[in-house]
Design an enzyme around this catalytic site. Structure first.
Site, PDB file in Angstrom:
ATOM      1  N   ALA A 176       0.835  -1.209   0.000  1.00 17.87           N
ATOM      2  CA  ALA A 176       0.000   0.000   0.000  1.00 17.87           C
ATOM      3  C   ALA A 176       0.868   1.257   0.000  1.00 17.87           C
ATOM      4  O   ALA A 176       0.631   2.196  -0.766  1.00 17.87           O
ATOM      5  CB  ALA A 176      -0.924  -0.004   1.218  1.00 17.87           C
TER       6      ALA A 176
ATOM      7  N   GLY B 185      -0.894 -16.610  -1.152  1.00 16.73           N
ATOM      8  CA  GLY B 185      -2.064 -16.985  -1.958  1.00 16.73           C
ATOM      9  C   GLY B 185      -2.189 -16.153  -3.208  1.00 16.73           C
ATOM     10  O   GLY B 185      -2.197 -16.672  -4.328  1.00 16.73           O
TER      11      GLY B 185
ATOM     12  N   HIS C  76      -3.241 -13.275  12.037  1.00 17.50           N
ATOM     13  CA  HIS C  76      -2.834 -13.033  10.647  1.00 17.50           C
ATOM     14  C   HIS C  76      -3.145 -11.614  10.177  1.00 17.50           C
ATOM     15  O   HIS C  76      -2.345 -11.012   9.474  1.00 17.50           O
ATOM     16  CB  HIS C  76      -3.565 -14.057   9.780  1.00 17.50           C
ATOM     17  CG  HIS C  76      -3.180 -14.062   8.335  1.00 17.50           C
ATOM     18  ND1 HIS C  76      -1.889 -14.288   7.914  1.00 17.50           N
ATOM     19  CD2 HIS C  76      -3.913 -13.868   7.197  1.00 17.50           C
ATOM     20  CE1 HIS C  76      -1.842 -14.253   6.586  1.00 17.50           C
ATOM     21  NE2 HIS C  76      -3.052 -13.978   6.132  1.00 17.50           N
TER      22      HIS C  76
ATOM     23  N   GLU D 176      -3.351  -2.318   5.624  1.00 19.76           N
ATOM     24  CA  GLU D 176      -3.942  -2.959   6.806  1.00 19.76           C
ATOM     25  C   GLU D 176      -4.157  -2.001   7.974  1.00 19.76           C
ATOM     26  O   GLU D 176      -5.068  -2.194   8.782  1.00 19.76           O
ATOM     27  CB  GLU D 176      -3.057  -4.137   7.236  1.00 19.76           C
ATOM     28  CG  GLU D 176      -3.700  -5.026   8.284  1.00 19.76           C
ATOM     29  CD  GLU D 176      -2.879  -6.279   8.587  1.00 19.76           C
ATOM     30  OE1 GLU D 176      -1.943  -6.585   7.810  1.00 19.76           O
ATOM     31  OE2 GLU D 176      -3.173  -6.939   9.589  1.00 19.76           O
TER      32      GLU D 176
ATOM     33  N   ARG E  17     -12.609 -18.003   6.762  1.00 17.45           N
ATOM     34  CA  ARG E  17     -11.469 -18.218   7.641  1.00 17.45           C
ATOM     35  C   ARG E  17     -11.833 -18.293   9.121  1.00 17.45           C
ATOM     36  O   ARG E  17     -11.279 -19.085   9.871  1.00 17.45           O
ATOM     37  CB  ARG E  17     -10.523 -17.039   7.445  1.00 17.45           C
ATOM     38  CG  ARG E  17      -9.166 -17.461   7.158  1.00 17.45           C
ATOM     39  CD  ARG E  17      -8.356 -16.296   6.725  1.00 17.45           C
ATOM     40  NE  ARG E  17      -7.822 -16.608   5.420  1.00 17.45           N
ATOM     41  CZ  ARG E  17      -6.957 -15.845   4.794  1.00 17.45           C
ATOM     42  NH1 ARG E  17      -6.567 -14.714   5.323  1.00 17.45           N
ATOM     43  NH2 ARG E  17      -6.501 -16.208   3.625  1.00 17.45           N
TER      44      ARG E  17
ATOM     45  N   HIS F 203      -5.390 -16.939  10.862  1.00 19.00           N
ATOM     46  CA  HIS F 203      -5.278 -17.807   9.689  1.00 19.00           C
ATOM     47  C   HIS F 203      -5.362 -19.237  10.197  1.00 19.00           C
ATOM     48  O   HIS F 203      -4.666 -19.594  11.145  1.00 19.00           O
ATOM     49  CB  HIS F 203      -3.958 -17.562   8.951  1.00 19.00           C
ATOM     50  CG  HIS F 203      -3.977 -18.150   7.570  1.00 19.00           C
ATOM     51  ND1 HIS F 203      -3.961 -19.507   7.350  1.00 19.00           N
ATOM     52  CD2 HIS F 203      -4.033 -17.568   6.355  1.00 19.00           C
ATOM     53  CE1 HIS F 203      -4.006 -19.728   6.048  1.00 19.00           C
ATOM     54  NE2 HIS F 203      -4.056 -18.569   5.423  1.00 19.00           N
TER      55      HIS F 203
ATOM     56  N   GLU G 154      -9.509 -19.756  -2.881  1.00 19.13           N
ATOM     57  CA  GLU G 154      -9.284 -19.798  -1.426  1.00 19.13           C
ATOM     58  C   GLU G 154     -10.629 -19.812  -0.715  1.00 19.13           C
ATOM     59  O   GLU G 154     -11.681 -19.680  -1.349  1.00 19.13           O
ATOM     60  CB  GLU G 154      -8.413 -18.611  -0.988  1.00 19.13           C
ATOM     61  CG  GLU G 154      -6.974 -18.750  -1.490  1.00 19.13           C
ATOM     62  CD  GLU G 154      -6.086 -17.575  -1.121  1.00 19.13           C
ATOM     63  OE1 GLU G 154      -6.194 -17.087   0.011  1.00 19.13           O
ATOM     64  OE2 GLU G 154      -5.305 -17.155  -1.983  1.00 19.13           O
TER      65      GLU G 154
ATOM     66  N   ARG H 166     -12.133 -10.637   6.897  1.00 22.81           N
ATOM     67  CA  ARG H 166     -11.674 -10.376   5.525  1.00 22.81           C
ATOM     68  C   ARG H 166     -11.752 -11.629   4.654  1.00 22.81           C
ATOM     69  O   ARG H 166     -11.349 -12.712   5.073  1.00 22.81           O
ATOM     70  CB  ARG H 166     -10.230  -9.879   5.564  1.00 22.81           C
ATOM     71  CG  ARG H 166      -9.598  -9.663   4.213  1.00 22.81           C
ATOM     72  CD  ARG H 166      -8.185  -9.149   4.364  1.00 22.81           C
ATOM     73  NE  ARG H 166      -7.343 -10.097   5.032  1.00 22.81           N
ATOM     74  CZ  ARG H 166      -6.583 -11.004   4.412  1.00 22.81           C
ATOM     75  NH1 ARG H 166      -6.589 -11.078   3.099  1.00 22.81           N
ATOM     76  NH2 ARG H 166      -5.833 -11.826   5.103  1.00 22.81           N
TER      77      ARG H 166
HETATM   78  C1  SIN Z   1      -3.066 -17.296   2.193  1.00 21.96           C
HETATM   79  O1  SIN Z   1      -2.327 -17.483   1.237  1.00 21.96           O
HETATM   80  O2  SIN Z   1      -3.732 -18.182   2.721  1.00 21.96           O
HETATM   81  C2  SIN Z   1      -3.155 -15.913   2.770  1.00 21.96           C
HETATM   82  C3  SIN Z   1      -3.909 -15.056   1.867  1.00 21.96           C
HETATM   83  C4  SIN Z   1      -4.532 -13.915   2.607  1.00 21.96           C
HETATM   84  O3  SIN Z   1      -4.279 -13.711   3.780  1.00 21.96           O
HETATM   85  O4  SIN Z   1      -5.365 -13.242   1.992  1.00 21.96           O
END
Ligand code: SIN
Length: 527
Positions: free
Chosen positions: A17, A49, A334, A358, A277, A231, A115, A369
């Site tokens: 950012a 990710g 996370h 963030e 999540r 996470h 994801e 999120r």
């Molecule tokens: C991940 O790769 O699981 C993390 C991705 C994220 O935090 O958006």
């Protein structure tokens, strides 16, 4: 005597950012970026990710919008999410413009991952699971070669400087030196999240909520601080930060099993391992509370080492071979959904202060999120904030700003000695308290206990602005928010209030008001 340096924009933080802002704001303007460590020591660099981008501006935009709002559990602001998703392609063009080589399939189209809580494959990645490195190396090269951008490494902000309610710079300190004044017509907070307020986190070392605490001290309004995302799958290991096992691994078909070999997620949510999540993290936590270990079974994932080269390397350093072994996992801290309240152009409630990434709260993430929306947010809102800040500088009150004489309530020597005296053992104690009382499951008793101890820890610090002091302030803001939110929503689970209230509301703190339960929305503020 204060040494004074002047610039147009001061960017505090060197993640995606902050660098996006810098590249879009510089020239003719001068930008100085300061970063507490090395330029690449940020969470963006560690991202695995990828970056979620709607694949078209109709069907997939609608579906991405619904997925984001659903994950946000009633607290994502629709307008902010729309701005995020509509800005997706501009963000992609910008990243490709600096040379980011997104992975493509043999047909030449983007290779798209999946994801948790995404209803479609829409996550772009670089080098398999090296997205952060792939993006940030190009961004860093562009910033470091830019004639109008200067980067000061190992230099941290200690305090924001205000005059007549406007932020006009920061007191900053290079490691081991006396602090100096860095005055700017726009100050951009891009300090990231709060991971190291807890002992177990995926976050880059040193990221412990300093930016939020510093903004609070300056009088900025903060929002939704109680929402901390865990996470679900970090590698269970004895180190800090803990290695992340990307959710994309589950997106490729990996399953969660307990030590009895049971696939417990199917009993919890019909989406199984790809539920949002908060749901997956809590389900793992409950297995663990009942004494069972949890593993990721990635044995069925084809070409694992090609798709996930950096996870493969991390696992092999721990003697684990995912093609024929289970991976022990734990949920760890996370991401912070809340932060410094901003409008859709990154402006905080204080004139002259912007927040991106963030550290900010644009309203996109709500109570939880959606995976891989944060890199997108960093770029989309980094670009928007830069456009706005340039305009503010060309036409707004910043144009006529002259710094003149300043008087500060401390001297450089006093501040340096306060920073040196701020006891690191305070941080260690704060982390333990946060983990034990302000984790995946909270209750009144634990939160009150945390508040009391954090207040005592605060008293052990010098009464001047220090990085540790700002972190403790942020921890208290999280606790305060968690105490006041007497319901469970998204990432915030209260075992004493397991239900969700009918009406979704935000909690605001700061802005010269204490936590305002009844101020469910800010009617308006002008900057
Ligand atoms: C991940 O790769 O699981 C993390 C991705 C994220 O935090 O958006």
């Amino acid at each position: 005597m204060w040494r004074v340096v002047e610039t147009d924009f001061l960017v505090i933080g060197s993640g995606l950012a902050g660098l996006t802002f810098s590249l879009n704001a510089a020239d003719p303007f001068q930008v100085i970026v300061i970063t507490a460590g090395k330029i690449n020591e940020c969470n963006s660099y560690r991202a695995q990710g990828g970056i979620a981008v709607p694949q078209d501006l109709e069907g997939d935009l609608r579906s991405h919008l619904e997925d984001t709002l659903r994950a946000g559990a009633g607290l994502s602001e629709r307008k902010a999410v729309e701005a995020l998703l509509r800005g997706g392609w501009e963000a992609l063009r910008f990243l490709e413009g600096v040379g980011v080589p997104f992975d493509r399939n043999p047909e030449g189209d983007y290779s798209l991952g999946r994801e948790g809580a995404h209803s479609r494959n829409r996550i772009l990645h670089v080098g398999g699971d090296r997205t952060g490195k792939g993006v940030m190396e190009k961004m860093m090269a562009a910033v470091l070669s830019h004639p109008k951008i200067e980067v000061l490494e190992e230099t941290r902000a200690l305090d924001l400087v205000l005059r007549k309610g406007r932020v006009i710079g920061a007191v900053v300190q290079a490691a081991g030196k006396d602090p100096f004044l860095l005055l700017a017509k726009g100050v951009i907070l891009a300090t990231g999240g709060i991971g190291h307020l807890y002992p177990y986190t995926t976050n880059e070392k040193g990221i412990a909520g300093e930016g939020m605490g510093m903004a609070y001290r300056a009088g900025a309004l903060l929002r939704d601080m109680e929402f901390i995302q865990f996470h679900p799958t970090a590698l269970k290991a004895d180190e800090s930060p803990l290695p992340l096992i990307s959710e994309a691994v589950r997106g490729e078909g990996a399953l969660l099993l307990n030590d009895r070999g049971e696939r417990f997620m199917l009993q919890v949510d019909e989406r199984g391992e790809l539920a949002s999540r908060d749901i997956v993290a809590r389900a793992i936590h409950r297995e663990m509370k009942e004494g069972r270990e949890v593993f990721l079974d990635a044995r069925s994932v084809r070409l694992f080492s090609e798709r996930f080269p950096s996870i493969t390397r991390n696992l092999s350093q721990h003697g684990i071979h995912p093609a024929h072994e289970l991976i022990p996992v734990v949920p760890v801290v996370h991401y912070a959904m809340g932060g410094v309240y901003t409008d859709l152009d990154g402006r905080s409630s204080l004139q002259g202060l912007y927040a991106v990434g963030e550290v900010g709260s644009t309203g996109v993430h709500g109570a939880n999120r959606l995976a891989s929306n944060s890199l997108l947010e960093a770029v989309v809102f980094g670009i928007r904030a830069a456009k706005r800040a340039r305009e503010d500088l060309l036409t707004g009150s910043a144009k006529r700003l002259s710094f003149g004489e300043l008087s500060l309530p401390y001297s450089p020597k006093e501040l340096r000695s306060a920073s040196e005296k701020a006891d690191q053992s305070v941080m260690e104690e704060a982390k333990r308290v946060m983990w034990e009382n302000v984790g995946l499951e909270r209750d009144e008793k634990g939160l009150r206990n945390a508040k009391e101890i954090l207040r005592l820890l605060q008293k052990r610090l010098p009464p001047l602005p220090t990085p540790v002091g700002h972190s403790i302030t942020t921890a208290l803001l999280i606790v305060e928010g968690a105490l006041m939110r007497r319901e469970s929503r998204g990432s915030h689970y209260r075992s004493d209030f397991p239900g969700q209230e009918k009406e979704a509301y935000h909690l605001y703190q700061g802005g010269n008001h204490e936590s305002l339960m009844d101020r469910k929305r800010i009617a308006s503020f002008s900057n």
